[in-house]
Each structure stands twice: as structure tokens, then as C-alpha cells.
Design an enzyme around this catalytic site. Structure first.
Site, mmCIF file in Angstrom:
data_model
loop_
_atom_site.group_PDB
_atom_site.id
_atom_site.type_symbol
_atom_site.label_atom_id
_atom_site.label_comp_id
_atom_site.label_asym_id
_atom_site.label_seq_id
_atom_site.Cartn_x
_atom_site.Cartn_y
_atom_site.Cartn_z
ATOM 1 N N HIS A 62 -10.123 52.656 52.336
ATOM 2 C CA HIS A 62 -8.867 52.381 53.026
ATOM 3 C C HIS A 62 -8.982 51.055 53.775
ATOM 4 C CE1 HIS A 62 -4.978 53.425 54.702
ATOM 5 N NE2 HIS A 62 -5.420 53.050 55.881
ATOM 6 N N LEU A 80 -4.644 64.033 46.579
ATOM 7 C CA LEU A 80 -5.305 65.030 45.741
ATOM 8 C C LEU A 80 -5.179 66.397 46.414
ATOM 9 C CD1 LEU A 80 -8.231 62.659 44.947
ATOM 10 C CD2 LEU A 80 -6.642 63.580 43.251
ATOM 11 N N GLY A 127 -5.914 65.914 54.150
ATOM 12 C CA GLY A 127 -4.996 65.099 54.924
ATOM 13 C C GLY A 127 -4.791 63.719 54.344
#
Length: 202
Positions: free
Chosen positions: A111, A95, A145
């Protein structure tokens, strides 16, 4: 007077099993919020069918052409639903600046590793290839990031003898789904339905 329910937009790219965990919790009265829309970058994503079965609005915006233009368009589509919280639930696109300018600080992702270890799309395979004794699941704030935002919750998952990527990932997913619901339930409720979102201190 009860708090205003947290309005949630969920972004998916595939099967939507994390989305289903949120839907199940919502339908069971165990989710401190309400999923108001599901967005996807793939029109054939199974997660869209899950949303439809649950009576949740959805939208599709494939990434075609310029990424910055797509990011702006996606941000606008999400904003149409006035969310307090945006959840990346198996959303396989980074994004960008437009999204972060609007929703930074109130967008989370999951994650399948103990970040910062093993970022990226091959996290489970990388953990096995690296001989890790354990890996795990992480819920974190989305930033600019790759899987690098502030961590909100983590739980280890041991690597067992004979594990394959598939078997290890299945055990991680069980933890990942539970952690995601817990983080949503701990998210501060919006103080007023008229306010445009909230900030987190994580």
C-alpha cells in the site's frame, strides 16, 4: 539439503510494475521463491503480458455476478497452483472469506502510505490533500478489512514541495517494490514441498 523454494502466486489488476520487480529479482537470483502463477481480474491487464514474457503461467477471473461465488472460484484457481505465499501486487479487489479461510496468514499486500494512515485507493492523493509532510510504503498481511492487516514492513517517503500525485507516487513505488522483495525474501521457506503452506507469526 536446500530449503524448498517458496511457491508464489501473484494477483494483479493493471500494469504489473510490482510484479515486474518480483520477476526481475527472480531472474537475477535475488528472490527467495518462485512465482508459479499470476492471476488477474482483468483480461487486458499489462501484468499478464509481463508474466507471459517471463514464461509464468497465468489465469483471469473477472468479477461478475455474486462476489462470494467469485471469491470461492478465485480461491480454487489460486489453490490449483499450491502456493505457499499469495501476493496482492496492485490487485484492486478485496479478498473475501473463502480466500482468507484458505490463505489467511500467508497472503500479503502493499500500500502506498504508512498504514494505518491513508487507507484505500486514494492514498497518495489523500496524503497530499491532508498536508502530510511524509507518507510512504507498507507491506502487510491481508485480512478481512481495508488495508487493515498486521504490518510487516514500512518505509517513509518525504513529500517534496511541488509534488503532484504522480510524482509522489513514483517515488513511493520505488520503495514499495524494494520492500516487497525484502519481505518475500524474509518469508519462512516451506519445510517440505508436500506441506500445504505455512503460518506466519507476524
Amino acid at each position: 539439503m536446500s530449503a524448498t523454494p517458496t511457491r508464489i502466486v501473484v494477483l494483479i489488476s493493471g500494469a504489473g510494475t510490482l510484479l515486474q520487480a518480483l520477476i526481475d529479482a527472480q531472474q537475477a537470483g535475488r528472490l527467495a521463491g518462485r512465482i508459479v502463477a499470476v492471476g488477474s481480474d482483468r483480461d487486458q491487464a499489462e501484468g499478464l503480458a509481463r508474466a507471459a514474457r517471463a514464461g509464468i503461467a497465468s489465469f483471469v477471473l473477472p468479477l461478475t455476478g455474486d462476489r462470494a461465488t467469485w471469491d470461492e472460484a478465485l480461491t480454487a484457481r489460486i489453490a490449483d497452483h499450491a502456493p505457499d505465499l499469495v501476493i496482492g501486487a496492485g490487485f484492486m479487489k478485496l479478498l473475501g472469506p473463502a480466500f482468507l479461510a484458505r490463505f489467511g496468514g500467508r497472503a500479503i499486500n502493499t500500500h502506498p502510505s504508512l498504514l494505518p494512515a491513508f487507507p484505500g485507493q486514494r492514498a497518495v492523493a489523500d496524503a497530499l490533500a491532508g498536508g502530510a509532510a511524509s507518507t510512504g510504503a507498507t507491506v502487510f498481511l491481508i485480512d478481512a478489512g481495508l488495508d487493515s492487516g498486521p504490518i510487516l514492513a514500512q518505509q517513509p517517503v518525504p513529500v517534496e514541495p511541488g509534488d503532484t500525485v504522480a510524482s509522489l507516487h513514483e517515488r513511493i513505488k520505488v520503495v514499495e517494490r524494494r520492500l516487497l522483495v525484502e519481505v518475500v525474501n524474509a518469508w519462512p521457506a516451506p519445510p517440505d514441498a508436500s506441506e500445504d503452506g505455512l503460518e506466519t507469526t507476524a
